[in-house]
Design a protein around this motif. Structure first.
Motif, PDB file in Angstrom:
ATOM      1  N   ASP A  64       8.138   0.801  -0.104  1.00 13.96           N
ATOM      2  CA  ASP A  64       8.518   2.061  -0.748  1.00 13.96           C
ATOM      3  C   ASP A  64       9.999   1.988  -1.101  1.00 13.96           C
ATOM      4  O   ASP A  64      10.612   0.917  -1.006  1.00 13.96           O
ATOM      5  CB  ASP A  64       8.177   3.276   0.127  1.00 13.96           C
ATOM      6  N   GLU A  65      10.571   3.123  -1.497  1.00 17.63           N
ATOM      7  CA  GLU A  65      11.958   3.128  -1.958  1.00 17.63           C
ATOM      8  C   GLU A  65      12.965   2.733  -0.878  1.00 17.63           C
ATOM      9  O   GLU A  65      14.126   2.449  -1.182  1.00 17.63           O
ATOM     10  CB  GLU A  65      12.327   4.485  -2.582  1.00 17.63           C
ATOM     11  N   SER A  66      12.540   2.647   0.391  1.00 19.94           N
ATOM     12  CA  SER A  66      13.438   2.172   1.454  1.00 19.94           C
ATOM     13  C   SER A  66      13.755   0.688   1.289  1.00 19.94           C
ATOM     14  O   SER A  66      14.747   0.199   1.818  1.00 19.94           O
ATOM     15  CB  SER A  66      12.812   2.411   2.833  1.00 19.94           C
ATOM     16  N   TYR A  96      11.564   6.547 -10.784  1.00 19.75           N
ATOM     17  CA  TYR A  96      10.829   5.299 -10.621  1.00 19.75           C
ATOM     18  C   TYR A  96       9.687   5.214 -11.632  1.00 19.75           C
ATOM     19  O   TYR A  96       9.258   6.233 -12.180  1.00 19.75           O
ATOM     20  CB  TYR A  96      10.277   5.199  -9.195  1.00 19.75           C
ATOM     21  N   GLY A  97       9.208   3.985 -11.861  1.00 17.87           N
ATOM     22  CA  GLY A  97       8.165   3.793 -12.861  1.00 17.87           C
ATOM     23  C   GLY A  97       6.901   3.160 -12.304  1.00 17.87           C
ATOM     24  O   GLY A  97       6.910   2.523 -11.252  1.00 17.87           O
ATOM     25  N   GLU A 110      10.224  10.694  -7.927  1.00 21.35           N
ATOM     26  CA  GLU A 110      11.367  10.491  -7.041  1.00 21.35           C
ATOM     27  C   GLU A 110      11.082   9.465  -5.950  1.00 21.35           C
ATOM     28  O   GLU A 110      11.981   9.095  -5.201  1.00 21.35           O
ATOM     29  CB  GLU A 110      11.772  11.827  -6.392  1.00 21.35           C
ATOM     30  N   ARG A 111       9.833   9.035  -5.829  1.00 21.74           N
ATOM     31  CA  ARG A 111       9.423   8.053  -4.828  1.00 21.74           C
ATOM     32  C   ARG A 111       8.458   7.070  -5.483  1.00 21.74           C
ATOM     33  O   ARG A 111       7.971   7.319  -6.578  1.00 21.74           O
ATOM     34  CB  ARG A 111       8.687   8.742  -3.666  1.00 21.74           C
ATOM     35  N   TYR A 112       8.179   6.014  -4.764  1.00 19.53           N
ATOM     36  CA  TYR A 112       7.101   5.112  -5.175  1.00 19.53           C
ATOM     37  C   TYR A 112       6.533   4.429  -3.940  1.00 19.53           C
ATOM     38  O   TYR A 112       7.191   4.327  -2.903  1.00 19.53           O
ATOM     39  CB  TYR A 112       7.572   4.065  -6.192  1.00 19.53           C
ATOM     40  N   ILE A 113       5.312   3.991  -4.061  1.00 19.24           N
ATOM     41  CA  ILE A 113       4.656   3.181  -3.036  1.00 19.24           C
ATOM     42  C   ILE A 113       4.051   1.978  -3.756  1.00 19.24           C
ATOM     43  O   ILE A 113       3.326   2.142  -4.738  1.00 19.24           O
ATOM     44  CB  ILE A 113       3.543   3.961  -2.309  1.00 19.24           C
ATOM     45  N   ALA A 114       4.382   0.808  -3.274  1.00 16.09           N
ATOM     46  CA  ALA A 114       3.798  -0.423  -3.822  1.00 16.09           C
ATOM     47  C   ALA A 114       2.980  -1.081  -2.714  1.00 16.09           C
ATOM     48  O   ALA A 114       3.439  -1.168  -1.569  1.00 16.09           O
ATOM     49  CB  ALA A 114       4.884  -1.360  -4.308  1.00 16.09           C
ATOM     50  N   ARG A 115       1.796  -1.510  -3.063  1.00 19.51           N
ATOM     51  CA  ARG A 115       0.913  -2.150  -2.086  1.00 19.51           C
ATOM     52  C   ARG A 115       0.402  -3.483  -2.629  1.00 19.51           C
ATOM     53  O   ARG A 115       0.171  -3.621  -3.831  1.00 19.51           O
ATOM     54  CB  ARG A 115      -0.274  -1.249  -1.767  1.00 19.51           C
TER      55      ARG A 115
END
Length: 160
Positions: free
Chosen positions: A139-141, A80-81, A117-122
Motif C-alpha cells: 500500500d502507500e506505506s 494514485y492511479g 488517496e490510497r491504493y492497494i497492490a496485490r
C-alpha cells in the motif's frame, strides 16, 4: 544348438543380451538409477522456479509502489492511479509486462478507492503451490507484506 528366449526363460535363465553385450538387468539398473536421480532433481528445480517467481513478484510490487509515487506527484493530480493508468502513455510509470497484470507466474491487481488517496497492490500466484506459495500486499506505506496460502493484507508480516 542355441535355445530360444522362451526356453531359457522357462528354465530360469533371465539373461537377455543386446548386441553390445549389455544385459537387460544392467539396462534396468541404469534406468532405475536415472529415475532416482530425476526424482531428486525435479522438486529442487520446481522450488527454485517458485523462489524466482516470488522474487520477481516482490520486485514488480516495488515497481508499482515507485510508479504510484511518481504518478501521484508527476501527474499533478496528487492522487494514485489504477494499474492501467500507471502503464499508459509515452512514459509509463511501470513496464508493459507489469502493466498487463500478469508476470512470472503472478497476477497483479491495484485497487484505488474513489477518492484516490490510497491504493492497494496485490500479487497472487497464478497457480498456487506451482507458480508461487506466497501472496504479497503493498500500500502507500511502501512496505511489501507476505502471507503463505491466502491473500496478504496490511496486518501480515513485512518482507525483510
Amino acid at each position: 544348438m542355441a535355445h530360444s528366449f522362451a526356453e531359457r526363460f522357462s528354465k530360469g535363465d533371465f539373461r537377455v543380451s543386446l548386441r553390445s553385450g549389455v544385459t537387460l538387468l544392467e539396462v534396468l539398473v541404469v534406468a532405475g538409477v536415472l529415475v532416482i536421480i530425476f526424482t531428486m532433481i525435479v522438486p529442487s528445480l520446481l522450488r527454485s522456479k517458485i523462489a524466482s517467481n516470488e522474487a520477481s513478484a516482490i520486485g514488480s510490487l516495488k515497481q508499482i509502489g515507485s510508479g504510484q509515487e511518481q504518478y501521484k506527484f508527476g501527474a499533478g493530480s496528487n492522487c494514485y492511479g489504477a494499474l492501467s493508468e500507471l502503464a499508459a502513455g509515452d512514459n509509463p510509470y511501470v513496464d508493459e509486462t507489469v502493466g498487463s497484470g500478469k508476470k512470472s507466474g503472478y497476477n497483479f491487481t491495484v485497487i484505488v478507492p474513489p477518492n484516490r488517496e490510497r491504493y492497494i497492490a496485490r500479487a497472487s500466484p497464478v497457480t498456487p503451490d506451482k507458480t508461487g506459495q506466497r501472496y504479497f500486499y503493498l500500500d502507500e506505506s511502501g512496505i511489501v507484506r507476505q502471507k503463505v496460502g491466502s491473500p496478504a493484507s496490511s496486518n501480515d508480516s513485512p518482507i525483510e
